[in-house]
Design a protein around this motif. Structure first.
Motif, short mmCIF file in Angstrom:
data_model
loop_
_atom_site.label_atom_id
_atom_site.label_comp_id
_atom_site.label_asym_id
_atom_site.label_seq_id
_atom_site.Cartn_x
_atom_site.Cartn_y
_atom_site.Cartn_z
N ASN A 315 5.06 5.91 3.39
CA ASN A 315 4.81 6.03 1.66
C ASN A 315 4.92 4.77 1.78
O ASN A 315 3.68 4.05 0.44
CB ASN A 315 6.36 5.83 1.51
N ASP A 316 5.26 3.33 2.93
CA ASP A 316 4.63 2.37 2.26
C ASP A 316 3.84 1.83 2.86
O ASP A 316 3.28 0.42 3.09
CB ASP A 316 5.99 1.33 2.94
N PHE A 317 2.62 2.69 3.57
CA PHE A 317 1.60 2.22 3.99
C PHE A 317 0.76 1.27 4.02
O PHE A 317 -0.01 0.36 4.50
CB PHE A 317 0.89 3.21 4.45
N GLU A 318 -0.04 0.95 2.43
CA GLU A 318 -0.55 -0.19 1.89
C GLU A 318 0.64 -1.23 1.37
O GLU A 318 -1.05 -2.08 1.77
CB GLU A 318 -0.49 0.72 0.19
N ARG A 319 1.88 -1.53 1.64
CA ARG A 319 2.52 -2.58 1.36
C ARG A 319 1.34 -3.37 3.43
O ARG A 319 1.75 -4.37 3.40
CB ARG A 319 3.41 -2.29 1.36
N ILE A 320 1.95 -2.62 3.89
CA ILE A 320 2.02 -3.21 5.57
C ILE A 320 1.13 -3.52 5.88
O ILE A 320 -0.36 -4.51 6.13
CB ILE A 320 2.33 -1.91 6.17
#
Length: 646
Positions: A315-320
């Motif tokens: 769920n942290d894909f966009e921060r990465i």
């Protein structure tokens, strides 16, 4: 079938004794494929590949099928038995087979006459949206169940519809799909680029083949989403795809290759999958475990005991992605996270471990799409190198695939071959028009009009509207058919409509307006029952049904080069972001050439002082202004600050 049947000595002997065998490359001869695929659909209710046709010496088919095993099994006819039976019937009941083949030919010809023209209307546009909405997978994005195809032109339609109709649901459907495709295994998180389709509904397990046209259209969709929202994720995905194309699918002379196969060492997907131990051995324990955790690499695996890197459970894909985007902008790495260096190590390891076969044909139509994608990315991101990629590819086509004013189909190893089909002309002309929007060089516009004239002369049905798939002076097949349904790519007829609409708006020439009207009426009739299957044609239809705007920019003599370059970048960005806006730039150097193509531009004088901007909407034109900023509110770009082009 190639390995199972055509390399089978018994079947090969039978084929050589009783038949004249012809193998068709459907990329080089889409006209042949289209005609006989229609036969298969008529005879069997469905089509598919590999396509097997048995026909008379006069090329009239009497049997069609898709995959056939060497011998009958599980109730499916075997190729060997079929070949024996067909040869026997040809010898003993030839008249009956000829009669059957004649009936199929007659039916095909009758089918070609069935499409009736209809008046274009917003009802078809709204109905297409409703059909997409009814079929939308709210959890995973995309439409329907497995297998799922990207179909970027559907997403482009939804975003355009959402903007024009102020419908957030339409934009949301497109965004959800773009995000989930990126998160899934259909996107190559190591090397960039998208595979053809997903075998499951989550976009996790792809058919690993990568095609140029998919990636071109997806770049266009992601850049449209970035231009609309300003969300960095979309720009980063497009950048990674273009990097993949530049690295792996670009010929030294500038043309773009077709794609890469799914198999390595005879195993589908072997090139793309990993085990946790492999990752740790390459990146080290800490970085390796971080990568495995982020990209779903597990001991159990998600594909036949191996793992396809993906972000579906992260769920942290966009921060990465956002952090990697910022690192790229700073030309540095980000401590405590996956770095560009880590990705490069995995990429280099993957290439050493096993290689993919590359289809190094260069097809005009597919190159046309990638040129459009590069120009759009260059304009919106203000990255000159992408426009340069487009310019080099177009120069390659002009040099190698344009002979005596006529297009060829493909180029490989110094050899150009095949008579250009509708898709070649329509996509290449569209690319020339995009290059004009990206550079405002009138030479691109001039060549686009010349080739569009050829397209009309050779392909257009002046009586009923619509463009035939192959030219009137080409080899004539069983029927001369038209394709209007948007499949994996927009149809040639849809693209031709977009070309005609653009030429009509830029030139003001009544010739293009009259042909456009005939073409749009033809497409409106073709899409009557299923408009969502004609999404790219609907984009052209919306361009006609909604109000248009024209911005004429006249440059003064001796205009400062740096200032002019910045202005042209801004105008190019506006032309990509603002719906139904056409921009024409006139300077003293190209005034005569532009005046021949668009005679109305002769009425706009070259200024002595500052650049002048004339904005027209419908039949109303504002007084000229010298400050482009004063026009931005009129251009309706305030859907969000990120849509401003500065």
């Amino acid at each position: 079938m190639e390995q199972e049947s055509f390399e089978n000595e018994t079947i090969a002997e039978l084929l050589n004794r009783e038949y004249v065998c012809v193998k068709v490359d459907r990329e080089e001869r889409p006209d042949v494929d289209s005609v006989y695929m229609s036969v298969c659909q008529i005879m069997n209710g469905q089509g598919g590949w590999p396509l097997t046709i048995i026909m008379t010496p006069g090329c009239k088919p009497f049997f069609s099928g898709t995959y056939l095993p060497p011998k009958a099994r599980y109730g499916r006819a075997g190729l060997e038995e079929l070949l024996h039976a067909a040869a026997k019937q040809w010898k003993e009941n030839r008249e009956k087979l000829l009669e059957h083949a004649g009936q199929i030919e007659t039916y095909l010809r009758d089918q070609e006459q069935m499409t009736a023209a209809a008046e274009p209307s917003m009802s078809a546009v709204h109905q297409a949206f409703r059909l997409f909405a009814d079929n939308f997978d709210q959890k995973n994005g995309g439409f329907g169940g497995a297998p799922k195809f990207p179909a970027p032109h559907n997403l482009m339609f939804l975003m355009e519809y959402g903007i024009r109709e102020k419908n957030p649901l339409a934009v949301s459907m497109a965004e959800t799909t773009l995000i989930q495709m990126y998160r899934g295994g259909i996107f190559d998180h190591i090397g960039g680029g998208f595979s053809r389709y997903s075998t499951d509904e989550r976009w996790l397990v792809p058919h690993f083949e990568k095609m140029l046209y998919d990636n071109a259209l997806l770049v266009m969709a992601y850049m449209q989403a970035f231009g609309l929202t300003g969300r960095k994720l979309y720009a980063e995905v497009a950048i990674k795809v273009l990097s993949y194309v530049e690295t792996e699918l670009t010929d030294p002379q500038g043309g773009f290759y077709c794609g890469q196969d799914a198999d390595s060492d005879g195993v589908e997907g072997k090139y793309y999958v990993f085990t946790p131990d492999e990752i740790r051995n390459i990146l080290g324990k800490d970085a390796g475990e971080t990568f495995c955790r982020r990209y779903g690499i597990t001991v159990r695996g998600n594909f036949e005991g191996w793992s396809i890197p993906n972000l579906l459970d992260n769920n942290d894909f966009e921060r990465i992605t956002d952090q990697q985007f910022e690192c790229k902008e700073r030309n540095s790495t980000c401590s405590g996270d996956i770095t560009k260096e880590d990705i490069n190590k995995l990429y280099d390891y993957r290439i050493r471990r096993t290689r993919l076969h590359k289809d190094d044909k260069i097809l005009v139509s597919w190159n046309g799409w990638m040129i459009c994608a590069c120009v759009k990315a260059g304009a919106i991101l203000k990255e000159k190198r992408y426009v340069d990629m487009a310019i080099r590819a177009e120069s390659f086509i002009q040099k190698n695939l344009l002979k005596d004013g006529r297009l060829q189909v493909r180029y490989r190893d110094g050899d150009a071959a095949g008579e250009g089909k509708l898709d070649d002309y329509a996509c290449y002309i569209l690319a020339l028009l995009e290059l004009y929007k990206g550079t405002f060089r009138t030479s691109y516009l001039s060549r686009a009009t010349l080739l569009a004239d050829t397209m009309l002369q050779q392909f257009f049905d002046w009586e009923r509207g619509g463009f035939y798939l192959y030219a009137k002076d080409a080899e004539q097949l069983l029927v001369r058919n038209k394709e209007n349904y948007d499949g994996a790519m927009p149809s040639g007829n849809s693209v031709a409509a977009r070309v005609l609409q653009t030429l009509s708006q830029i030139t003001g020439d009544i010739k293009w307006q009259e042909v456009l009207e005939k073409q749009i009426y033809y497409l409106a009739g073709a899409m009557d029952r299923y408009p969502s299957g004609h999404s790219y044609a609907l984009l052209a239809m919306m361009d006609i049904l909604y109000p248009t705007k024209e911005l004429i920019c006249t440059l003064p003599n001796g205009c400062d080069g740096t200032k002019q370059k910045k202005l042209l970048e801004q105008l190019s960005c506006l032309s990509e972001k603002v719906p139904n806006l056409t921009i024409i730039v006139k300077s003293e150097a190209d005034a005569n050439e532009l005046g021949k193509i668009a005679p109305y531009t002769r009425d706009y004088p070259i200024p002595n002082g500052e650049t002048l901007f004339y904005l027209c909407s419908g039949n109303n034109c504002m007084p000229p202004v010298t400050d482009l900023e004063l026009l931005l509110n009129e251009l309706e770009v305030r859907i969000g600050r990120q849509r401003r082009c500065r």
